[in-house]
Design a protein around this motif. Structure first.
Motif, PDB file in Angstrom:
ATOM      1  N   ALA A   1       0.835  -1.207   0.000  1.00  0.00           N
ATOM      2  CA  ALA A   1       0.000   0.000   0.000  1.00  0.00           C
ATOM      3  C   ALA A   1       0.866   1.250   0.000  1.00  0.00           C
ATOM      4  O   ALA A   1       1.787   1.360   0.809  1.00  0.00           O
ATOM      5  CB  ALA A   1      -0.917   0.007   1.223  1.00  0.00           C
ATOM      6  N   VAL A   2       0.562   2.185  -0.889  1.00  0.00           N
ATOM      7  CA  VAL A   2       1.322   3.438  -0.938  1.00  0.00           C
ATOM      8  C   VAL A   2       0.391   4.628  -1.111  1.00  0.00           C
ATOM      9  O   VAL A   2      -0.703   4.525  -1.672  1.00  0.00           O
ATOM     10  CB  VAL A   2       2.353   3.462  -2.100  1.00  0.00           C
TER      11      VAL A   2
ATOM     12  N   LEU B   1      -5.091   7.190 -15.663  1.00  0.00           N
ATOM     13  CA  LEU B   1      -4.508   7.656 -14.402  1.00  0.00           C
ATOM     14  C   LEU B   1      -4.354   6.483 -13.421  1.00  0.00           C
ATOM     15  O   LEU B   1      -3.326   6.353 -12.739  1.00  0.00           O
ATOM     16  CB  LEU B   1      -5.414   8.737 -13.804  1.00  0.00           C
ATOM     17  N   ALA B   2      -5.358   5.620 -13.380  1.00  0.00           N
ATOM     18  CA  ALA B   2      -5.297   4.463 -12.472  1.00  0.00           C
ATOM     19  C   ALA B   2      -4.156   3.526 -12.868  1.00  0.00           C
ATOM     20  O   ALA B   2      -3.432   3.015 -12.003  1.00  0.00           O
ATOM     21  CB  ALA B   2      -6.625   3.719 -12.480  1.00  0.00           C
ATOM     22  N   THR B   3      -3.985   3.309 -14.156  1.00  0.00           N
ATOM     23  CA  THR B   3      -2.904   2.429 -14.613  1.00  0.00           C
ATOM     24  C   THR B   3      -1.543   3.026 -14.255  1.00  0.00           C
ATOM     25  O   THR B   3      -0.652   2.326 -13.774  1.00  0.00           O
ATOM     26  CB  THR B   3      -3.009   2.198 -16.134  1.00  0.00           C
ATOM     27  N   ARG B   4      -1.390   4.344 -14.436  1.00  0.00           N
ATOM     28  CA  ARG B   4      -0.120   5.010 -14.099  1.00  0.00           C
ATOM     29  C   ARG B   4       0.153   4.985 -12.604  1.00  0.00           C
ATOM     30  O   ARG B   4       1.292   4.775 -12.171  1.00  0.00           O
ATOM     31  CB  ARG B   4      -0.142   6.465 -14.583  1.00  0.00           C
ATOM     32  N   ALA B   5      -0.888   5.216 -11.809  1.00  0.00           N
ATOM     33  CA  ALA B   5      -0.699   5.200 -10.348  1.00  0.00           C
ATOM     34  C   ALA B   5      -0.332   3.791  -9.883  1.00  0.00           C
ATOM     35  O   ALA B   5       0.575   3.606  -9.058  1.00  0.00           O
ATOM     36  CB  ALA B   5      -1.959   5.686  -9.646  1.00  0.00           C
ATOM     37  N   ALA B   6      -1.035   2.789 -10.415  1.00  0.00           N
ATOM     38  CA  ALA B   6      -0.731   1.404 -10.037  1.00  0.00           C
ATOM     39  C   ALA B   6       0.707   1.063 -10.419  1.00  0.00           C
ATOM     40  O   ALA B   6       1.439   0.426  -9.655  1.00  0.00           O
ATOM     41  CB  ALA B   6      -1.717   0.449 -10.703  1.00  0.00           C
ATOM     42  N   ASP B   7       1.115   1.510 -11.578  1.00  0.00           N
ATOM     43  CA  ASP B   7       2.479   1.305 -12.047  1.00  0.00           C
ATOM     44  C   ASP B   7       3.502   1.901 -11.074  1.00  0.00           C
ATOM     45  O   ASP B   7       4.500   1.262 -10.735  1.00  0.00           O
ATOM     46  CB  ASP B   7       2.620   2.008 -13.403  1.00  0.00           C
ATOM     47  N   ALA B   8       3.223   3.120 -10.610  1.00  0.00           N
ATOM     48  CA  ALA B   8       4.127   3.795  -9.667  1.00  0.00           C
ATOM     49  C   ALA B   8       4.212   3.018  -8.356  1.00  0.00           C
ATOM     50  O   ALA B   8       5.185   3.138  -7.616  1.00  0.00           O
ATOM     51  CB  ALA B   8       3.659   5.226  -9.409  1.00  0.00           C
ATOM     52  N   ALA B   9       3.167   2.228  -8.065  1.00  0.00           N
ATOM     53  CA  ALA B   9       3.138   1.430  -6.843  1.00  0.00           C
ATOM     54  C   ALA B   9       3.572  -0.012  -7.110  1.00  0.00           C
ATOM     55  O   ALA B   9       3.364  -0.885  -6.258  1.00  0.00           O
ATOM     56  CB  ALA B   9       1.733   1.458  -6.249  1.00  0.00           C
ATOM     57  N   GLN B  10       4.149  -0.246  -8.298  1.00  0.00           N
ATOM     58  CA  GLN B  10       4.706  -1.566  -8.666  1.00  0.00           C
ATOM     59  C   GLN B  10       3.644  -2.614  -8.993  1.00  0.00           C
ATOM     60  O   GLN B  10       3.911  -3.809  -8.935  1.00  0.00           O
ATOM     61  CB  GLN B  10       5.647  -2.121  -7.579  1.00  0.00           C
TER      62      GLN B  10
ATOM     63  N   VAL C   1      -7.214   1.520  -6.774  1.00  0.00           N
ATOM     64  CA  VAL C   1      -6.619   2.856  -6.860  1.00  0.00           C
ATOM     65  C   VAL C   1      -7.675   3.855  -6.417  1.00  0.00           C
ATOM     66  O   VAL C   1      -8.808   3.834  -6.920  1.00  0.00           O
ATOM     67  CB  VAL C   1      -6.151   3.166  -8.298  1.00  0.00           C
ATOM     68  N   SER C   2      -7.325   4.707  -5.464  1.00  0.00           N
ATOM     69  CA  SER C   2      -8.265   5.656  -4.873  1.00  0.00           C
ATOM     70  C   SER C   2      -7.763   7.082  -5.091  1.00  0.00           C
ATOM     71  O   SER C   2      -6.628   7.407  -4.737  1.00  0.00           O
ATOM     72  CB  SER C   2      -8.360   5.327  -3.374  1.00  0.00           C
ATOM     73  N   ILE C   3      -8.617   7.922  -5.663  1.00  0.00           N
ATOM     74  CA  ILE C   3      -8.249   9.308  -5.995  1.00  0.00           C
ATOM     75  C   ILE C   3      -9.145  10.250  -5.201  1.00  0.00           C
ATOM     76  O   ILE C   3     -10.376  10.128  -5.249  1.00  0.00           O
ATOM     77  CB  ILE C   3      -8.434   9.571  -7.508  1.00  0.00           C
ATOM     78  N   SER C   4      -8.540  11.187  -4.476  1.00  0.00           N
ATOM     79  CA  SER C   4      -9.308  12.133  -3.665  1.00  0.00           C
ATOM     80  C   SER C   4      -9.347  13.507  -4.329  1.00  0.00           C
ATOM     81  O   SER C   4      -8.323  13.992  -4.821  1.00  0.00           O
ATOM     82  CB  SER C   4      -8.677  12.264  -2.274  1.00  0.00           C
ATOM     83  N   LEU C   5     -10.522  14.131  -4.309  1.00  0.00           N
ATOM     84  CA  LEU C   5     -10.708  15.466  -4.892  1.00  0.00           C
ATOM     85  C   LEU C   5     -11.485  16.328  -3.915  1.00  0.00           C
ATOM     86  O   LEU C   5     -12.429  15.855  -3.267  1.00  0.00           O
ATOM     87  CB  LEU C   5     -11.512  15.374  -6.197  1.00  0.00           C
TER      88      LEU C   5
ATOM     89  N   GLY D   1      -2.924  -3.141  -2.564  1.00  0.00           N
ATOM     90  CA  GLY D   1      -3.215  -4.476  -3.036  1.00  0.00           C
ATOM     91  C   GLY D   1      -2.320  -5.453  -2.301  1.00  0.00           C
ATOM     92  O   GLY D   1      -1.827  -5.141  -1.221  1.00  0.00           O
ATOM     93  N   GLY D   2      -2.113  -6.606  -2.893  1.00  0.00           N
ATOM     94  CA  GLY D   2      -1.228  -7.605  -2.295  1.00  0.00           C
ATOM     95  C   GLY D   2      -1.625  -7.884  -0.855  1.00  0.00           C
ATOM     96  O   GLY D   2      -2.810  -8.082  -0.556  1.00  0.00           O
ATOM     97  N   PRO D   3      -0.649  -7.868   0.061  1.00  0.00           N
ATOM     98  CA  PRO D   3      -0.925  -8.214   1.457  1.00  0.00           C
ATOM     99  C   PRO D   3      -1.873  -7.227   2.145  1.00  0.00           C
ATOM    100  O   PRO D   3      -2.434  -7.546   3.191  1.00  0.00           O
ATOM    101  CB  PRO D   3       0.455  -8.153   2.129  1.00  0.00           C
ATOM    102  N   SER D   4      -2.065  -6.034   1.557  1.00  0.00           N
ATOM    103  CA  SER D   4      -2.950  -5.040   2.175  1.00  0.00           C
ATOM    104  C   SER D   4      -4.337  -5.002   1.544  1.00  0.00           C
ATOM    105  O   SER D   4      -5.176  -4.191   1.950  1.00  0.00           O
ATOM    106  CB  SER D   4      -2.339  -3.642   2.049  1.00  0.00           C
TER     107      SER D   4
END
Ligand code: MD6
Ligand code: FE
Length: 211
Positions: A17-18, A97-106, A142-146, A177-180
């Protein structure tokens, strides 16, 4: 060295989780405009929990599937029960945006098929819960806050684990994701405020792979 650009903004929360602070800030106005369009076709509504209470958070969805709750329980449904039609399609910006954010989180190749849109007015809250109505727990969320800031409650795998309080501001993105993937989490009652983008509200987008 592409990692350097974002290194300072990738904040680990737990294993898998990041928090990506301000990851969506540049796109926030376009995201909000898309939310307004979606809500014109499938309006925000306060759904009823299986126990009979109406949620304080108002919700709508876009994508192939939408999360719904009523007296019968929780589920993903391809049809908006309020309109009898499909949910509005997912704007390409949401998915990219979700794909890019997930990518940044591996998490490589994340392709969401559902986006739940939550709208909080002052006092609205989300009690501790796990997201477990998706078919596939392999994929992250992926969660985006506005808009107005919120206090996010990030707990553990047991309901009784004391949650950490994390301030989420407009443009912040959380990926887990994963363990979280099945951690308990919630949102504390929203405080009053005035945001240039949303007025007196907070909007949260959660992008999921529901099937
Ligand atoms: C919210 N978010 O931030 C509520 N669920 O308004 C969630 O319930 C949530 O942010 C699963 C994964 C990420 C989330
Ligand atoms: Fe959730």
């Amino acid at each position: 060295m592409t990692g350097d650009l974002f290194r300072d903004t990738v904040e680990p929360l737990a294993e898998g989780a990041v928090l990506l602070r301000e990851f969506a800030t540049a796109e926030a106005p376009a995201l909000m405009a898309a939310v307004t369009n979606i809500a014109a076709a499938s309006p925000f509504r306060h759904m009823t929990m299986p126990g009979g209470y109406d949620m304080s958070v108002a919700m709508t969805n876009c994508g192939d599937l939408g999360w719904v709750t009523d007296r019968r329980g929780y589920r993903y449904d391809p049809v908006d029960p309020d309109t009898g039609r499909s949910w509005p399609s997912m704007p390409p910006l949401f998915a990219s945006l979700a794909t890019r954010a997930a990518d940044a989180a591996q998490y490589a190749d994340f392709t969401p098929d559902a986006c739940l849109i939550n709208r909080y007015e002052p006092g609205a809250r989300l009690s501790l819960h796990q997201d477990k109505d998706e078919r596939d727990f392999e994929a992250p969320i992926v969660s985006i806050s506005l808009g107005l800031p919120a206090t996010f409650l990030f707990g553990g795998l047991r309901r009784k684990d004391r949650p950490r309080r994390i301030r989420l501001e407009s443009g912040d993105v959380v990926v887990w994701g994963g363990p979280s993937r099945l951690v308990y989490h919630g949102v504390a009652p929203l405080a009053d405020g005035d945001d240039p983008l949303t007025g007196g509200r907070r909007i949260n987008l959660t992008l999921r792979k529901a099937r």
